[in-house]
Design a protein around this motif. Structure first.
Motif, PDB file in Angstrom:
ATOM      1  N   ILE A 268     -10.991  17.660 -10.140  1.00 54.29           N
ATOM      2  CA  ILE A 268      -9.889  17.862  -9.194  1.00 54.29           C
ATOM      3  C   ILE A 268      -8.618  18.180  -9.982  1.00 54.29           C
ATOM      4  CG2 ILE A 268      -8.466  16.783  -7.395  1.00 54.29           C
ATOM      5  CD1 ILE A 268     -10.913  14.968  -6.801  1.00 54.29           C
ATOM      6  N   ARG A 269      -8.007  19.322  -9.687  1.00 56.01           N
ATOM      7  CA  ARG A 269      -6.802  19.758 -10.391  1.00 56.01           C
ATOM      8  C   ARG A 269      -5.556  19.746  -9.501  1.00 56.01           C
ATOM      9  NH1 ARG A 269      -7.333  22.762 -15.010  1.00 56.01           N
ATOM     10  NH2 ARG A 269      -5.573  24.064 -14.344  1.00 56.01           N
ATOM     11  N   THR A 270      -5.747  19.717  -8.199  1.00 58.64           N
ATOM     12  CA  THR A 270      -4.618  19.713  -7.258  1.00 58.64           C
ATOM     13  C   THR A 270      -4.917  18.748  -6.127  1.00 58.64           C
ATOM     14  OG1 THR A 270      -4.071  22.034  -7.710  1.00 58.64           O
ATOM     15  CG2 THR A 270      -3.208  21.094  -5.680  1.00 58.64           C
ATOM     16  N   ILE A 271      -3.915  17.937  -5.763  1.00 57.75           N
ATOM     17  CA  ILE A 271      -3.999  17.107  -4.566  1.00 57.75           C
ATOM     18  C   ILE A 271      -2.931  17.595  -3.600  1.00 57.75           C
ATOM     19  CG2 ILE A 271      -3.780  14.793  -3.596  1.00 57.75           C
ATOM     20  CD1 ILE A 271      -4.789  13.653  -6.190  1.00 57.75           C
ATOM     21  N   ASP A 272      -3.384  18.125  -2.483  1.00 60.50           N
ATOM     22  CA  ASP A 272      -2.495  18.634  -1.445  1.00 60.50           C
ATOM     23  C   ASP A 272      -2.223  17.498  -0.469  1.00 60.50           C
ATOM     24  OD1 ASP A 272      -1.139  19.999   0.511  1.00 60.50           O
ATOM     25  OD2 ASP A 272      -2.848  21.203   1.161  1.00 60.50           O
ATOM     26  N   MET A 273      -0.950  17.137  -0.313  1.00 58.95           N
ATOM     27  CA  MET A 273      -0.584  16.020   0.557  1.00 58.95           C
ATOM     28  C   MET A 273      -0.198  16.464   1.964  1.00 58.95           C
ATOM     29  SD  MET A 273      -0.949  13.369  -1.438  1.00 58.95           S
ATOM     30  CE  MET A 273       0.025  12.017  -0.767  1.00 58.95           C
ATOM     31  N   GLY A 274      -0.189  17.790   2.208  1.00 61.85           N
ATOM     32  CA  GLY A 274       0.136  18.267   3.537  1.00 61.85           C
ATOM     33  C   GLY A 274       1.627  18.231   3.830  1.00 61.85           C
ATOM     34  N   TYR A 275       1.947  18.429   5.102  1.00 59.39           N
ATOM     35  CA  TYR A 275       3.348  18.560   5.515  1.00 59.39           C
ATOM     36  C   TYR A 275       3.857  17.260   6.131  1.00 59.39           C
ATOM     37  CZ  TYR A 275       1.572  18.977  10.286  1.00 59.39           C
ATOM     38  OH  TYR A 275       0.950  18.732  11.490  1.00 59.39           O
ATOM     39  N   GLY A 276       5.172  17.190   6.341  1.00 57.01           N
ATOM     40  CA  GLY A 276       5.769  16.016   6.977  1.00 57.01           C
ATOM     41  C   GLY A 276       6.678  15.279   6.021  1.00 57.01           C
ATOM     42  N   GLU A 277       7.338  14.269   6.529  1.00 56.84           N
ATOM     43  CA  GLU A 277       8.398  13.612   5.775  1.00 56.84           C
ATOM     44  C   GLU A 277       8.149  12.151   5.382  1.00 56.84           C
ATOM     45  OE1 GLU A 277      11.066  14.650   4.395  1.00 56.84           O
ATOM     46  OE2 GLU A 277      10.981  16.710   5.074  1.00 56.84           O
TER      47      GLU A 277
END
Length: 342
Positions: A268-277
């Motif tokens: 795993i080279r990238t962890i995408d956390m998605g959108y939002g605050e």
């Protein structure tokens, strides 16, 4: 399928597993076969693909609110006009909440809001990335003390990064539902199809996009879990949850750190956390992007009505006693059926 993957390579945003055939197939299977796929050609050349749900003449992203990245899969050169496409498909409108990639085919008024999105770039040495993040964010650094305390009081800490236990998947979803009932007006897992969709992805072979369950244990007790969707070297951090009995140890943060620490050895080279605050996203990431929320429609009255709804919601953010109203709404609507997910 080859044409689909060729188009995905045209824009970096299309690397998200939400653009994968596997995610579309899982949503379609879970919802009883209501996904439509538009194939857009110029002459004999396939120049675009768009998967969507048609509900009462209106298009929605595949997987509804569970889809954190959507758009027409195309180079968008020249741009594909959204309103032309909707007319061709006999659709009144398309509602989007996390549009990524090219936007030239949208009218300016279609984009109601841009929202921050976050990711963590791990490269080839995720332990080094974690050490760097700890230096920047004291929450991550202080977690070491809480994790050691959890180990002393509950038992040895262990991570199973790709757990294949379907019963633990069910337990993770149940914990998430309980969290929603405590904190949100809608339990998004109330319908059956989201659970089926996650199970479909979970049972897939380990190629293409698939569902990955990670569990953190202290001794023999599950203290936190995360269900994500992985494709290649990218993990989309989708549904993290922890057992509230162990909240004093911040097990959710402990789980995230454990996943990051072990990521490189699992490819795993990238962890995408998605959108939002949520504040934790800023503390646990190093890269920021944007997604777009809005509605496109060739019906001016439909568009104007939904834009007015959006503006009213924005005004409500500045209401006096806003927090008290939100608390009341969450109390009276905590068991409401999410009809918009149907």
């Amino acid at each position: 399928m080859q044409g689909w993957e060729r188009l995905r390579q045209l824009q970096p945003e299309f690397a998200s597993p939400f653009f994968s055939p596997a995610f579309v197939a899982a949503a379609d299977a879970a919802r009883g076969g209501d996904v439509e796929i538009a194939r857009i050609r110029r002459g004999d050349e396939l120049v675009g693909l768009w998967a969507f749900h048609r509900i009462r003449g209106v298009a929605w992203p595949v997987g509804r609110c569970f889809n954190d990245a959507h758009n027409i899969i195309s180079a968008n050169i020249p741009p594909i006009d959204w309103r032309w496409l909707l007319k061709e498909l006999n659709l009144k409108a398309f509602h989007f909440h996390s549009l990524v990639g090219p936007t030239a085919g949208l009218a300016d008024q279609d984009c109601f809001e841009t929202i921050d999105a976050f990711s963590l770039q791990l490269g080839d040495d995720s332990p080094a990335t974690l050490r760097r993040m700890e230096q920047s964010h004291t929450t991550l650094k202080k977690q070491q003390q809480k994790t050691r305390k959890m180990a002393r009081e509950l038992g040895e800490i262990s991570l199973e990064i790709d757990c294949r236990d379907a019963d633990l998947l069910d337990k993770t979803i149940q914990l998430k539902r309980e969290q929603y009932l405590r904190t949100k007006p809608i339990d998004v897992f109330a319908p059956q199809w989201p659970h089926k969709m996650l199970r479909h992805l979970f049972e897939k072979p380990r190629h293409g996009a698939y569902g990955m369950l990670s569990v953190l244990r202290a001794g023999d007790q599950l203290v936190a879990a995360h269900y994500g969707i992985r494709e290649g070297d990218l993990l989309h951090y989708w549904f993290p949850v922890y057992d509230p009995r162990f909240a004093i140890y911040s097990p959710g943060t402990a789980l995230f750190k454990s996943v990051v620490r072990d990521a490189t050895q699992h490819g795993i080279r990238t962890i995408d956390m998605g959108y939002g605050e949520p504040s934790y996203k800023r503390k646990q990431t190093d890269t920021q992007g944007k997604v777009i929320y809005g509605v496109t429609s060739h019906s001016s009255s439909y568009h104007a009505w939904h834009r007015l709804q959006y503006q009213t919601q924005q005004l409500a953010r500045y209401m006096p006693f806003k927090q008290q109203v939100k608390k009341w709404m969450r109390t009276v609507a905590s068991h409401s059926n999410p009809l918009q997910l149907s």
